[in-house]
Design a protein around this motif. Structure first.
Motif, short mmCIF file in Angstrom:
data_model
loop_
_atom_site.label_atom_id
_atom_site.label_comp_id
_atom_site.label_asym_id
_atom_site.label_seq_id
_atom_site.Cartn_x
_atom_site.Cartn_y
_atom_site.Cartn_z
N UNK A 10 68.42 21.91 75.43
CA UNK A 10 67.53 21.80 74.28
C UNK A 10 67.05 20.36 74.10
N UNK A 11 67.96 19.41 74.30
CA UNK A 11 67.61 17.99 74.18
C UNK A 11 66.53 17.62 75.20
N UNK A 12 66.69 18.07 76.44
CA UNK A 12 65.72 17.72 77.49
C UNK A 12 64.39 18.43 77.29
N UNK A 13 64.43 19.66 76.84
CA UNK A 13 63.18 20.38 76.57
C UNK A 13 62.39 19.68 75.46
N UNK A 14 63.08 19.20 74.47
CA UNK A 14 62.41 18.48 73.39
C UNK A 14 61.81 17.17 73.91
N UNK A 15 62.54 16.50 74.81
CA UNK A 15 62.03 15.27 75.42
C UNK A 15 60.79 15.58 76.25
N UNK A 16 60.83 16.70 76.98
CA UNK A 16 59.64 17.07 77.77
C UNK A 16 58.43 17.26 76.85
N UNK A 17 58.61 17.91 75.74
CA UNK A 17 57.50 18.14 74.81
C UNK A 17 56.91 16.82 74.33
N UNK A 18 57.76 15.86 74.03
CA UNK A 18 57.26 14.56 73.56
C UNK A 18 56.50 13.83 74.67
N UNK A 19 57.06 13.86 75.87
CA UNK A 19 56.40 13.21 77.00
C UNK A 19 55.08 13.90 77.34
N UNK A 20 55.07 15.22 77.27
CA UNK A 20 53.85 15.96 77.56
C UNK A 20 52.75 15.61 76.56
N UNK A 21 53.11 15.52 75.31
CA UNK A 21 52.13 15.16 74.28
C UNK A 21 51.61 13.74 74.51
N UNK A 22 52.49 12.83 74.84
CA UNK A 22 52.09 11.43 75.01
C UNK A 22 51.24 11.20 76.25
N UNK A 23 51.37 12.06 77.25
CA UNK A 23 50.68 11.85 78.52
C UNK A 23 49.51 12.82 78.77
N UNK A 24 49.08 13.55 77.75
CA UNK A 24 47.91 14.44 77.85
C UNK A 24 48.14 15.62 78.79
N UNK A 25 49.36 16.16 78.80
CA UNK A 25 49.65 17.31 79.65
C UNK A 25 48.98 18.57 79.11
N UNK A 26 48.87 18.69 77.81
CA UNK A 26 48.30 19.90 77.22
C UNK A 26 46.77 19.87 77.29
N UNK A 27 46.11 21.02 77.45
CA UNK A 27 46.69 22.36 77.44
C UNK A 27 47.27 22.76 78.79
N UNK A 28 48.41 23.47 78.76
CA UNK A 28 48.97 24.00 79.99
C UNK A 28 48.00 25.00 80.61
N UNK A 29 47.90 24.98 81.92
CA UNK A 29 46.89 25.80 82.60
C UNK A 29 47.44 26.19 83.96
N UNK A 30 47.63 27.49 84.20
CA UNK A 30 48.16 27.95 85.48
C UNK A 30 47.10 28.63 86.33
N UNK A 31 45.82 28.50 85.94
CA UNK A 31 44.77 29.12 86.73
C UNK A 31 44.56 28.38 88.05
N UNK A 32 44.14 29.14 89.05
CA UNK A 32 43.78 28.53 90.33
C UNK A 32 42.29 28.74 90.58
N UNK A 33 41.89 29.98 90.87
CA UNK A 33 40.48 30.26 91.16
C UNK A 33 39.60 29.91 89.96
N UNK A 34 40.08 30.16 88.75
CA UNK A 34 39.27 29.88 87.58
C UNK A 34 38.93 28.41 87.45
N UNK A 35 39.88 27.55 87.77
CA UNK A 35 39.60 26.12 87.69
C UNK A 35 38.71 25.66 88.84
N UNK A 36 38.91 26.25 90.03
CA UNK A 36 38.03 25.91 91.15
C UNK A 36 36.59 26.29 90.83
N UNK A 37 36.41 27.44 90.17
CA UNK A 37 35.06 27.88 89.86
C UNK A 37 34.34 26.87 88.97
N UNK A 38 35.06 26.29 88.03
CA UNK A 38 34.43 25.32 87.15
C UNK A 38 33.98 24.08 87.91
#
Length: 744
Positions: free
Chosen positions: A532-560
């Protein structure tokens, strides 16, 4: 003239005082820097990291320098390269995924933020020369055209010279190349191979600069196409491995694991992880499937050994010129071994992207010619699993198979205990601050007229003098296509994301890496509070480094990225012309018409226009005076040829293709308004028929047809050329239009 210019202007020179800015030099002892980046090479692939693949020149660098066994990347090429060159996290500089998949969010720009200073932008003002050679892949696809814009090509990001390729992958025998800010013709020398050319260019750039100014140190960024697929190498290197992998990937992986333990690369007590998902047990393959798989690995091994030989040529030249001791060499891979070759490998990567799926019979038929210019091949994922020994998963994953990679640092003037192993946790973002510390260069406060993004990497220069020093880095997050991870003080939380799965309900794993090198013993159930401690740390780091929005598309992103705004006409002008694949006429799966006016010599020959190459493409050429159209589809080559011999002189040539259904249609060839040939094409690519750029008046790179010798220059002149396309290419017109205009 600046008001702060320190000279003096009088009426004549006798009463004036001149001033010229002094030549800038870095601090005394600043080394030359050579960063060598290999592609898709796994943790175990070098001989000095446990494999039985011959890498004597890389091993020699390790023996005279330092191997790092806890070095990490981002799990994919563009993000790692952006981090290497800036010293920042990949999302923070806008490269959270490969440049081809930019989506317009701050962490996914498809180019490095202009607020992030690159190594050449920091080193050149301090007195360094800076050269980039090889793979770039840090520019948006839509900008990879002769029209630019060039601001995010290598010269636009601080390098003074560039020679290489902008794309993600390249045909090693017939690459499409860029020199500085212009596309150039592919070399047609017999036996040409890109890796050899890149080292020749590196030697040439360094040698010329040193001859002109021997006191000026250099930063050379050499990024091989090897060992990314297509796996292509000279026959002699491939054939040297006949029989070397006959035991199969399970036995080879076990053998390499034992070698790693004996070498001290892997700590005693480490467990070899279980076979990764999608890797069949070797004993379940048929004899024919085994022969195919073995040949794939022989090709890969030959490719790596051939690359090692080129590295040896470069380091040997540096040594003969007396520069090796004062050159800090950093040699690494950009991510783990790539597992996209499915259970039996791939013979044409374009089909892996566009389909249709290759049959096993097609794969088996190609066994003898793997590694040649006939194929764009990739090995079965069982060999990638062996290349990542002792880890699980592959490139794009945030488990160690995707992110823990080899790193060798060789700098005799500073690292005096050659052959040592450093086990400190480090990351690709740590190498830029290491180079700056060694060069005595302070990062700038501003860049491109704006506040410079602060470097967040941690220099590993402290390990050069104290190989057993405690790790100075405290934490590092990871994210790639929804796969997530976080390391902090020896602990790691990680989740393998399945495309489309709910991010919040996925089960995270927890490992104590200080005692579980291979991520084999999941402690999540035993230490929920740490997880839980590490997951919370990941959330903070993700917010600070512009990780969001999470995106698991492949073809959809290539199309853009690849779907440019709708365009119906191209006026190509006269004479010879080159257009990159992203700026060429868009004729994929739609009706189209070429109108070309030519002035032919008697018994004319050569290409009127060509696009792509052996993996896929089309060409209109003249053979013995006859007009010939060849379309290289996913499965078959369709040839439509006239019986009429075209006389010398001016002619209006027309190629008219009318789509009659999905991936099929009728093609007509006309000369001066008369039909000279016609036929059906039923095996067409669903998106783009091109595996490369478009040329007018010649063929470049990989030849589309075997009926002419490259570069197949037309014996005559192109007087005018125009292309008109229909609007019948859309599978879903409404959806495609939304993508085209950025509304989806």
């Amino acid at each position: 003239m600046s008001r702060n210019w320190p000279g003096k202007i009088g009426r004549t020179w006798e009463s004036s005082e001149p001033w010229l800015e002094p030549i800038r030099r870095p601090a005394k002892g600043a080394p030359n820097v050579l960063m060598i980046v290999l592609d898709d090479v796994g943790f175990a692939h070098f001989g000095c990291y446990g494999s039985t693949i011959a890498t004597p020149n890389i091993d020699r660098l390790a023996a005279g320098g330092r191997r790092y066994t806890n070095f990490h990347t981002t799990a994919m090429c563009s993000p790692t390269r952006a981090s290497l060159l800036t010293g920042c996290n990949h999302h923070a500089v806008g490269m959270g995924i490969i440049a081809d998949m930019c989506t317009g969010y701050p962490g996914y720009l498809g180019e490095m933020s202009e607020s992030a200073a690159t190594l050449p932008q920091m080193l050149v003002p301090a007195g360094y020369s800076a050269f980039a050679i090889g793979k770039w892949h840090l520019t948006r696809a839509r900008d990879m055209s002769p029209a630019g814009p060039f601001g995010h090509w290598p010269l636009g990001r601080g390098f003074e010279r560039y020679y290489g390729f902008l794309y993600s992958l390249v045909d090693q025998w017939h690459p499409e190349l860029v020199c500085d800010n212009r596309f150039i013709d592919t070399p047609a020398d017999p036996g040409y191979h890109l890796s050899e050319d890149l080292v020749d260019q590196t030697i040439g750039m360094i040698g010329s600069a040193r001859a002109a100014d021997p006191e000026r140190p250099f930063f050379a960024y050499l990024a091989f196409g090897a060992c990314h697929s297509p796996h292509q190498a000279p026959d002699s290197y491939i054939d040297a491995y006949r029989g070397a992998f006959d035991e199969g990937w399970d036995a080879v992986r076990a053998h390499w694991f034992q070698r790693q333990i004996e070498m001290g690369i892997v700590p005693e007590g480490t467990a070899l992880t279980a076979r990764s998902e999608g890797v069949p047990p070797w004993e379940t393959l048929t004899p024919e499937e085994k022969r195919l798989a073995i040949r794939h690995q022989e090709v890969f091994a030959g490719f790596l050994t051939h690359t090692d030989a080129q590295i040896g040529r470069l380091t040997g030249w540096l040594e003969r010129r007396g520069m090796l001791d004062d050159t800090m060499i950093l040699l690494l891979s950009d991510n783990g071994a790539e597992g996209g070759g499915d259970a039996h490998g791939t013979i044409n990567l374009r089909r892996a992207f566009q389909g249709p799926e290759e049959s096993l019979e097609e794969k088996l038929a190609a066994t003898a010619t793997l590694g040649t210019a006939e194929h764009w091949n990739n090995y079965p994922r069982g060999w990638a699993h062996a290349g990542n020994t002792p880890h699980k998963w592959y490139k794009t994953h945030t488990h160690n198979g995707g992110i823990r990679d080899p790193l060798i640092v060789h700098w005799p003037a500073r690292i005096r205990d050659g052959g040592g192993i450093s086990r400190q946790f480090c990351h690709c973002s740590d190498l830029a601050p290491t180079i700056l510390e060694a060069a005595g260069v302070t990062p700038p406060a501003t860049i491109n007229g704006r506040d410079a993004m602060p470097i967040t990497g941690t220099s590993i220069a402290y390990t050069f003098d104290a190989p057993d020093a405690p790790t100075r880095k405290q934490s590092q997050y990871f994210e790639l296509m929804g796969n997530r991870g976080i390391w902090a003080n020896g602990w790691k939380a990680v989740v393998h994301h399945e495309t489309g799965a709910d991010y919040d309900s996925e089960q995270w794993e927890l490992y104590r890496l200080d005692s579980d090198f291979s991520e084999n013993d999941d402690l999540a159930a035993r230490h929920p509070e740490k997880l839980a401690e590490l997951k919370a740390l990941w959330e903070r780091e993700a917010e600070a480094n512009h990780v969001f929005p999470l995106d698991d598309r492949y073809a959809g992103r290539l199309a853009k990225t690849y779907h440019l705004p709708p365009r119906r006409r191209w006026d190509l002008g006269e004479g010879r012309l080159y257009a990159s694949g992203y700026s060429a006429p868009s004729v994929g799966n739609r009706s189209y018409r070429f109108d070309i006016e030519v002035d032919l010599e008697p018994r004319a020959s050569g290409a009127v226009f060509a696009a792509g190459g052996k993996p896929g493409g089309y060409v209109l050429h003249i053979d013995g005076g006859r007009l010939v159209h060849e379309y290289v589809g996913p499965r078959h080559r369709t040839v439509i040829e006239s019986e009429v011999v075209l006389p010398a002189g001016r002619h209006a040539l027309t190629l008219d293709f009318r789509k009659t259904g999905d991936c099929k249609g009728e093609l007509t060839l006309l000369c001066d308004g008369d039909v000279v040939a016609a036929g059906s094409i039923a095996d067409m690519w669903p998106v783009s028929p091109m595996g490369g750029g478009f040329t007018l008046g010649y063929d470049n790179a990989s030849p589309v047809s075997d009926r002419y010798a490259m570069p197949a220059r037309l014996t005559g002149r192109i007087l005018s050329a125009a292309v008109a396309c229909g609007d019948d290419f859309l599978f879903d017109p409404e959806a495609e239009a939304r993508i085209a205009y950025g509304e989806d």
